[in-house]
Design an enzyme around this catalytic site. Structure first.
Site, short mmCIF file in Angstrom:
data_model
loop_
_atom_site.label_atom_id
_atom_site.label_comp_id
_atom_site.label_asym_id
_atom_site.label_seq_id
_atom_site.Cartn_x
_atom_site.Cartn_y
_atom_site.Cartn_z
N HIS A 1 69.89 -97.76 -68.48
CA HIS A 1 68.86 -97.61 -68.94
C HIS A 1 68.58 -96.12 -69.59
CE1 HIS A 1 67.45 -94.58 -65.45
NE2 HIS A 1 68.46 -95.19 -64.92
N ASP B 1 70.87 -89.20 -65.10
CA ASP B 1 70.52 -90.52 -64.81
C ASP B 1 69.49 -91.11 -66.00
OD1 ASP B 1 69.18 -92.62 -63.51
OD2 ASP B 1 67.93 -91.62 -62.08
N GLU C 1 63.47 -98.27 -66.67
CA GLU C 1 63.86 -98.56 -65.38
C GLU C 1 63.28 -97.84 -64.10
OE1 GLU C 1 67.15 -98.03 -62.04
OE2 GLU C 1 66.08 -96.62 -63.30
N GLU C 2 63.16 -96.59 -64.63
CA GLU C 2 62.57 -95.71 -63.33
C GLU C 2 61.23 -96.08 -62.94
OE1 GLU C 2 64.43 -93.50 -62.01
OE2 GLU C 2 66.00 -92.79 -63.13
CO CO Z 1 66.84 -92.87 -61.46
ZN ZN Z 2 69.22 -94.63 -62.87
#
Ligand code: CO
Ligand code: ZN
Length: 336
Positions: free
Chosen positions: A62, A167, A197-198
């Site tokens: 992501h 991330d 995604e988050e």
């Molecule tokens: Co994350």
């Molecule tokens: Zn992630």
């Protein structure tokens, strides 16, 4: 790869605002992809064609990162905000924020440093604010709905790397490196760079529907459990190798895919760890439950301090994750 990862870390991209990241990734992957396209939500796809004998594989990382969004403006010019994804509230005090228009600021809390809120559990997010140095409402270049991210540049600490946003920019970098090094594969591999995604694996959901893959594999970071007094019993350690997902809160990885990854790692003497994560999930959760179901799993890069502006990964883990993906994509995958 350091150049690639530091460019990715510097790119601005809270969930729903991934344009800058997508444009940067498109530049990196264009010379190596047989086809490159995007969709209405902003997912980016880079296809590497196989020789026709293999499967259709979706690899997902992501592009978005956690951030904040302005919800209210005080007469003093201070900005109240809400979170995009899950912000580490205890780590907010004194952090620097960068907004999409380049405006900078710092975060503080009602009552200031000496307030009791820092000694207790999570203070209500409503008590926090961003100060961009404005002298009042009229002095602001920002308004309701403007989004920002916590700033922390990429730092090379030697054996380990430090940055905000590994991330999942680390996963994006691993996918790009994997594509660059992949000279041939029997499989049609779609390197998929997802949005949102988050905030609930939203981009991966439409991407998997669009692609109809045989196999889905998310590449993301995972929290390590190798710090003092862990609150969760996590077996994953920094430096222990890529983590092959068994289960998280969003999915149980397909056993045949997990086994195949384990066998490939062992056959190529690549260190690996098995991951059970009782908190959080990845794009694979959405891929798995698309259409009639997709054989799905995840490979994770162990990460300390995840979701803070100072995430840490081990350089050898990153390299071994790329090696594992290379071996995975070169093999026939007949057992999956
Ligand atoms: Co994350
Ligand atoms: Zn992630």
């Amino acid at each position: 790869m350091k150049d690639l990862i530091s460019q990715l870390i510097n790119a601005f991209g809270p969930s729903g605002f991934e344009n800058e990241v997508r444009e940067l990734i498109a530049e990196w992957v264009r010379p190596h992809a047989d086809e490159l396209w995007d969709d209405a939500m902003g997912n980016l796809y880079a296809l590497k064609k196989g020789d026709g004998s293999g499967r259709r594989i979706m690899l997902a990382a992501h592009m978005d990162q956690i951030g904040l969004i302005v919800t209210q403006i005080e007469d003093s010019g201070l900005l109240r905000f809400s979170e995009i994804g899950i912000l580490p509230q205890k780590a907010l005090l004194g952090q620097r924020v960068r907004f999409a228009n380049g405006a900078l600021g710092t975060i503080s809390v009602d009552g200031g440093v000496k307030t009791e809120v820092l000694d207790r559990d999570l203070p209500d997010l409503a008590k926090w604010f961003v100060d961009v140095g404005a002298t009042g409402r009229d002095d602001l270049s920002l308004g309701i709905g403007d989004v920002g991210v916590l700033m922390r540049p990429f730092e090379d600490l030697g054996k380990r790397w430090l940055a905000g946003g590994f991330d999942d920019r680390m996963g994006c970098a691993v996918l790009i490196e994997t594509l660059q090094r992949l000279d041939s594969t029997p499989h049609d591999v779609i390197f998929t760079f997802t949005v949102q995604e988050e905030v609930g694996v939203r981009g991966a959901r439409v991407a998997a529907y669009e692609l109809e893959p045989d196999i889905g594999l998310a590449v993301d970071i995972t929290p390590s459990g190798d710090l003092p007094r862990p609150t969760l019993p996590l077996a994953v350690k920094l430096g222990g190798g890529p983590s092959i997902k068994v289960m998280d809160t969003g999915m149980v990885a397909h056993p045949r895919l997990r086994q195949a990854l384990v066998h490939i790692a062992e056959a190529h003497s690549i260190p690996y760890q098995l991951e059970v994560l009782p908190l959080g999930s990845t794009d694979a959760a959405a891929i798995q439950a698309t259409r009639g179901g997709v054989i799905s799993g995840a490979v994770s890069i162990p990460c300390r301090y995840s979701h803070t502006p100072s995430e840490m990964v081990d350089v050898v883990d990153v390299e071994n994750t790329i090696r594992l993906l290379q071996a995975f994509l070169r093999g026939p995958l007949t057992s999956v």
